[in-house]
Design an enzyme around this catalytic site. Structure first.
Site, PDB file in Angstrom:
ATOM      1  N   ASP A  97       0.863  -1.183   0.000  1.00 32.30           N
ATOM      2  CA  ASP A  97       0.000   0.000   0.000  1.00 32.30           C
ATOM      3  C   ASP A  97       0.901   1.235   0.000  1.00 32.30           C
ATOM      4  O   ASP A  97       1.184   1.815   1.039  1.00 32.30           O
ATOM      5  CB  ASP A  97      -0.919  -0.028   1.228  1.00 32.30           C
ATOM      6  CG  ASP A  97      -1.852   1.173   1.292  1.00 32.30           C
ATOM      7  OD1 ASP A  97      -1.896   1.942   0.327  1.00 32.30           O
ATOM      8  OD2 ASP A  97      -2.522   1.326   2.320  1.00 32.30           O
ATOM      9  N   HIS A  98       1.366   1.606  -1.191  1.00 30.60           N
ATOM     10  CA  HIS A  98       2.322   2.705  -1.342  1.00 30.60           C
ATOM     11  C   HIS A  98       1.700   3.841  -2.139  1.00 30.60           C
ATOM     12  O   HIS A  98       0.809   3.629  -2.967  1.00 30.60           O
ATOM     13  CB  HIS A  98       3.583   2.232  -2.071  1.00 30.60           C
ATOM     14  CG  HIS A  98       4.477   1.385  -1.228  1.00 30.60           C
ATOM     15  ND1 HIS A  98       5.757   1.766  -0.893  1.00 30.60           N
ATOM     16  CD2 HIS A  98       4.294   0.177  -0.646  1.00 30.60           C
ATOM     17  CE1 HIS A  98       6.318   0.829  -0.132  1.00 30.60           C
ATOM     18  NE2 HIS A  98       5.443  -0.147   0.023  1.00 30.60           N
ATOM     19  N   GLY A 119       5.302   3.080   8.824  1.00 31.22           N
ATOM     20  CA  GLY A 119       5.384   3.735   7.538  1.00 31.22           C
ATOM     21  C   GLY A 119       6.783   4.113   7.079  1.00 31.22           C
ATOM     22  O   GLY A 119       7.783   3.917   7.778  1.00 31.22           O
ATOM     23  N   GLU A 120       6.826   4.668   5.863  1.00 31.46           N
ATOM     24  CA  GLU A 120       8.061   5.181   5.264  1.00 31.46           C
ATOM     25  C   GLU A 120       7.823   6.602   4.758  1.00 31.46           C
ATOM     26  O   GLU A 120       6.746   6.927   4.255  1.00 31.46           O
ATOM     27  CB  GLU A 120       8.520   4.302   4.088  1.00 31.46           C
ATOM     28  CG  GLU A 120       8.886   2.883   4.469  1.00 31.46           C
ATOM     29  CD  GLU A 120       7.816   1.890   4.037  1.00 31.46           C
ATOM     30  OE1 GLU A 120       6.826   2.300   3.378  1.00 31.46           O
ATOM     31  OE2 GLU A 120       7.955   0.706   4.375  1.00 31.46           O
ATOM     32  N   ASN A 175       6.259   7.578   1.294  1.00 36.93           N
ATOM     33  CA  ASN A 175       4.812   7.588   1.101  1.00 36.93           C
ATOM     34  C   ASN A 175       4.122   8.688   1.901  1.00 36.93           C
ATOM     35  O   ASN A 175       3.101   9.236   1.459  1.00 36.93           O
ATOM     36  CB  ASN A 175       4.225   6.236   1.520  1.00 36.93           C
ATOM     37  CG  ASN A 175       4.765   5.092   0.695  1.00 36.93           C
ATOM     38  OD1 ASN A 175       4.716   5.125  -0.528  1.00 36.93           O
ATOM     39  ND2 ASN A 175       5.306   4.081   1.357  1.00 36.93           N
ATOM     40  N   THR A 186       6.480 -10.119   8.947  1.00 34.34           N
ATOM     41  CA  THR A 186       7.822  -9.617   8.708  1.00 34.34           C
ATOM     42  C   THR A 186       8.287 -10.074   7.327  1.00 34.34           C
ATOM     43  O   THR A 186       7.544 -10.709   6.585  1.00 34.34           O
ATOM     44  CB  THR A 186       8.794 -10.076   9.805  1.00 34.34           C
ATOM     45  OG1 THR A 186      10.046  -9.391   9.646  1.00 34.34           O
ATOM     46  CG2 THR A 186       9.023 -11.580   9.760  1.00 34.34           C
TER      47      THR A 186
END
Length: 321
Positions: free
Chosen positions: A36-37, A103-104, A107, A186
């Site tokens: 989901d990006h 998150g990242e 995004n 993971t």
């Protein structure tokens, strides 16, 4: 143990990805999950469709269960994610789960809200988890904290509440998510570290399934499999915090300019030998994972799906420690 198909929205157009997951079900894969990006990891990948719209089509057009990895709290308000989870859970009872993580930046920066340090992102995630659980339970929620909610209530709720799984890549995070998660998800790492993560999660009271995502590259020759991995996935070899903190596909491409092809073997199972691929996956399964999702890191999925369905999946049936 279930062997599932991972749908990479960063690499494959959503129409082709829908056809791929339908083909995966026909070939014997027992489940699916997706990313989901908002942006891909590299300009070469070149896609990033909206996962939640795609999930409705995928659930309707297959009989598979589906999971999605989501980061509530910045790009997504937790009440909206609760509504999305509740709707899919109501439409497809028992077939949907969500893995929640912090998150990242690549995004989340689109909201213009900056990028909090990791400890704050974890605190925000915990608030979001509690909000989502309360909404799915039918409560009216107001909350003032790292996220704000004003009198939210879900009017369409599932009879079977979907699992909220904890996404983790470190031993410390695995132990932390055990406080609130219905399972642990993971990615493939050295076996010793995966064992430590499982022990940390279970030791902290973690319940539910253990889910593993495995990146692999398969082609007719080893050389082609390596070339695919290097072209499509060399921006994904970086460990945290680098992979959390870079902000654009261009930044990832710049960081990966000097990643040699040989380095891809550290994070991707690369081989044209189906027996070798099956052996690697059996070793990972033997660590105790309940569900293993296979991600062929190439754009074209058909050869991987067909050959693994015919030759690899039958060898993994019933594998357990």
């Amino acid at each position: 143990m279930t062997i599932g198909f991972h749908a990479s929205h960063e690499q494959v157009h959503p129409r082709a990805l829908l056809a791929a997951v339908q083909r995966a079900e026909e070939s014997g894969f027992g489940a699916a999950m997706c990313s989901d990006h908002f942006a891909p990891w590299s300009e070469r990948q070149g896609q990033s469709a909206f996962a939640w719209a795609w999930l409705g089509a995928a659930l309707q057009s297959t009989g598979l269960s589906f999971g999605v990895v989501n980061a509530p709290g910045q790009r997504y308000h937790p009440a909206i994610i609760a509504q999305a989870i509740g709707t899919l859970g109501a439409m497809y009872p028992g077939r949907f789960w969500t893995a929640l993580g912090s998150g990242e930046f690549s995004n989340e920066h689109i909201t213009g809200g900056g990028w909090p340090r990791k400890s704050l992102r974890n605190d925000r995630l915990r608030e979001c988890v509690d909000i989502i659980r309360a909404l799915l339970a039918g409560e009216e929620v107001s909350h003032d904290g790292l996220v704000t909610v004003d009198r939210a209530k879900l009017w369409t709720r599932p009879e079977i509440t979907p699992d909220l799984v904890g996404a983790a890549v470190s031993v410390e995070t695995a132990a932390w998510v055990a406080q609130w998660a219905d399972g642990l998800a993971t990615i493939a790492q050295p076996h010793a570290k995966l064992t430590q993560m499982i022990d940390a999660y279970r030791g902290a009271g973690g319940r539910g399934k253990l889910v593993l995502q495995v990146h692999l590259s398969y082609a007719r020759t080893d050389e082609e499999a390596l070339a695919i991995a290097h072209d499509q996935w060399r921006t994904n070899v970086f460990s945290p915090p680098v992979c959390w903190d870079l902000d654009t596909p261009e930044a990832f491409d710049e960081a990966a300019k000097h990643v040699p092809p040989a380095a891809m073997h550290q994070s991707v199972l690369i081989s044209s030998d189906l027996g070798q691929q099956a052996a690697w996956l059996a070793e990972l399964a033997g660590l105790g994972f309940d569900d293993i999702y296979l991600h062929h890191v190439g754009v074209d999925q058909e050869l991987f799906i067909d050959d693994f369905g015919q030759h690899v999946l039958p060898q993994l049936t019933g594998v357990r420690a």
